[in-house]
Design an enzyme around this catalytic site. Structure first.
Site, mmCIF file in Angstrom:
data_model
loop_
_atom_site.group_PDB
_atom_site.id
_atom_site.type_symbol
_atom_site.label_atom_id
_atom_site.label_comp_id
_atom_site.label_asym_id
_atom_site.label_seq_id
_atom_site.Cartn_x
_atom_site.Cartn_y
_atom_site.Cartn_z
ATOM 1 N N ASP A 1 -8.650 -2.072 6.453
ATOM 2 C CA ASP A 1 -9.082 -3.012 7.489
ATOM 3 C C ASP A 1 -10.529 -3.431 7.248
ATOM 4 O O ASP A 1 -11.396 -2.584 7.016
ATOM 5 C CB ASP A 1 -8.934 -2.361 8.863
ATOM 6 N N HIS B 1 -3.327 -10.279 8.713
ATOM 7 C CA HIS B 1 -2.596 -9.074 8.355
ATOM 8 C C HIS B 1 -1.793 -9.428 7.111
ATOM 9 O O HIS B 1 -0.791 -10.139 7.184
ATOM 10 C CB HIS B 1 -1.676 -8.635 9.491
ATOM 11 N N ASP C 1 -6.247 -6.291 9.140
ATOM 12 C CA ASP C 1 -5.675 -5.394 8.139
ATOM 13 C C ASP C 1 -5.395 -6.202 6.880
ATOM 14 O O ASP C 1 -4.335 -6.792 6.723
ATOM 15 C CB ASP C 1 -4.392 -4.760 8.688
ATOM 16 N N GLU D 1 -0.028 -6.946 14.099
ATOM 17 C CA GLU D 1 1.260 -6.266 14.096
ATOM 18 C C GLU D 1 1.789 -6.073 15.522
ATOM 19 O O GLU D 1 2.329 -5.023 15.879
ATOM 20 C CB GLU D 1 1.206 -4.941 13.336
ATOM 21 N N TYR E 1 11.390 -10.412 10.357
ATOM 22 C CA TYR E 1 10.155 -9.656 10.589
ATOM 23 C C TYR E 1 9.056 -10.629 10.991
ATOM 24 O O TYR E 1 8.536 -11.387 10.168
ATOM 25 C CB TYR E 1 9.743 -8.893 9.330
ATOM 26 N N HIS F 1 -3.510 3.077 11.895
ATOM 27 C CA HIS F 1 -4.804 2.487 11.537
ATOM 28 C C HIS F 1 -5.835 2.801 12.613
ATOM 29 O O HIS F 1 -5.497 2.877 13.804
ATOM 30 C CB HIS F 1 -4.700 0.957 11.437
ATOM 31 N N GLU G 1 5.493 -11.259 13.650
ATOM 32 C CA GLU G 1 4.421 -10.639 14.428
ATOM 33 C C GLU G 1 3.626 -11.719 15.155
ATOM 34 O O GLU G 1 3.728 -12.900 14.840
ATOM 35 C CB GLU G 1 3.453 -9.875 13.509
#
Length: 312
Positions: free
Chosen positions: A235, A156, A190, A60, A98, A275, A100
């Site tokens: 995670d 993720h 994650d 992220e 979006y 997290h 990452e």
């Protein structure tokens, strides 16, 4: 009896451990970008967390301009005596606006090196475009005779698609094994593998969980969340390969509660992330230390055999 002038040479050699644990961490840094990099209190805690890790895999990371990660690594390199770090970032991954990055930060003085890397092509004929953010896979060399190479595969998942993405990591495993002819891998990150995103009855259908040879090191009952009103094992760390499994330090795989460790309130901790990192230690035989121990033993034997004229 050892001559005094040899003590400064012999003691470091003899005390140098033959096995040095290597800590690997995975951390969802929750929208890490320039905004967080500009906050000294956030960067201070992030640096303290990452200085504990020999290899850290961040998820992220939304550093679209490519400035926040270099700033983080620069701050880490100036921190205490933890040594210097290098890093490798994936391309921006994701759908629409979006996106990452996966970021690998690794300690230089442990002689960890990147051998190769690639982004998984998410075009399986039976399950095309299953990953919201496809894995960026990195092959490392380690300073170990028992585990000289290791592949790290971060993921993720999209919460609503967690079951399908975790299952599809088995396809990634097959791809990596065919690509590099290697068995020793760690899947980490994650996975959103808890609190309703993966139904208990569905675990039996997830190949990464059911196929032999995969070892899930973070328990289903673990809590990897910062918020006090949640208790979820989102995670995870999953190990494959006999040599890799044999290197795992028993009991070392666990979440790292940085809020407790650094005395942060829940509000302060949530500025860092929602997290906790998860981590595992591997026993890796240090080549330099093995050679040093051998030299030290030989010198000590010669000193003893030389007679009583040598004194402490």
């Amino acid at each position: 009896m050892v001559p005094s002038f040899l003590l400064p040479v012999l003691l470091p050699l003899l005390l140098c451990p033959a096995v040095i644990p290597l800590r690997i961490c995975a951390f969802n840094t929750q929208r890490f970008a320039q905004g967080k990099a500009d906050k000294p209190n956030v960067m201070d805690v992030l640096v303290k967390i990452l200085s504990r890790c020999d290899i850290a895999v961040l998820q992220e990371v939304m550093d679209t301009k490519g400035k926040a990660v270099p700033a983080l690594v620069a701050a880490l390199n100036q921190f205490g005596k933890s040594g210097t770090y290098s890093y490798l970032t994936s391309p921006l991954l994701g759908r629409g606006n979006y996106q990452e990055r996966y970021v690998f930060i690794f300690r230089d003085n442990k002689r960890i090196q990147v051998l190769d890397s690639y982004t998984y092509e998410d075009n399986h004929p039976d399950r095309p475009d299953v990953f919201a953010r496809e894995p960026f896979i990195v092959r490392f060399s380690l300073p170990s005779k028992d585990l000289p190479e290791l592949v790290l595969i971060p993921q993720h998942t999209m919460p609503a698609k967690a079951e399908a993405e975790i299952d599809a990591l088995y396809d990634v495993f097959l791809n990596v094994r065919a690509h590099w002819s290697i068995e020793d891998m760690i899947f980490l990150g994650d996975f959103n593998a808890g609190c309703g995103y993966v139904a208990k009855k569905r675990w039996g259908q997830i190949r990464l969980r059911q196929k032999p040879g995969f070892h899930w090191l973070i328990d289903d009952k673990a809590d990897t969340t910062v918020r006090q009103n949640t208790h979820c094992a989102y995670d995870r760390i999953v190990v494959h390969g006999e040599r890799c499994l044999a290197a795992v330090v028993p009991g070392s795989a666990q979440p790292f509660d940085f809020s407790k460790e650094f005395g942060l309130s829940e509000t302060e901790a949530l500025e860092i992330s929602d997290h906790y990192p998860v981590e595992v230690e591997l026993n890796t035989a240090c080549w330099g230390c093995q050679q040093a121990n051998s030299v030290g033993v030989v010198l000590l034997a010669l000193a003893i055999l030389s007679g009583s004229s040598w004194v402490f």
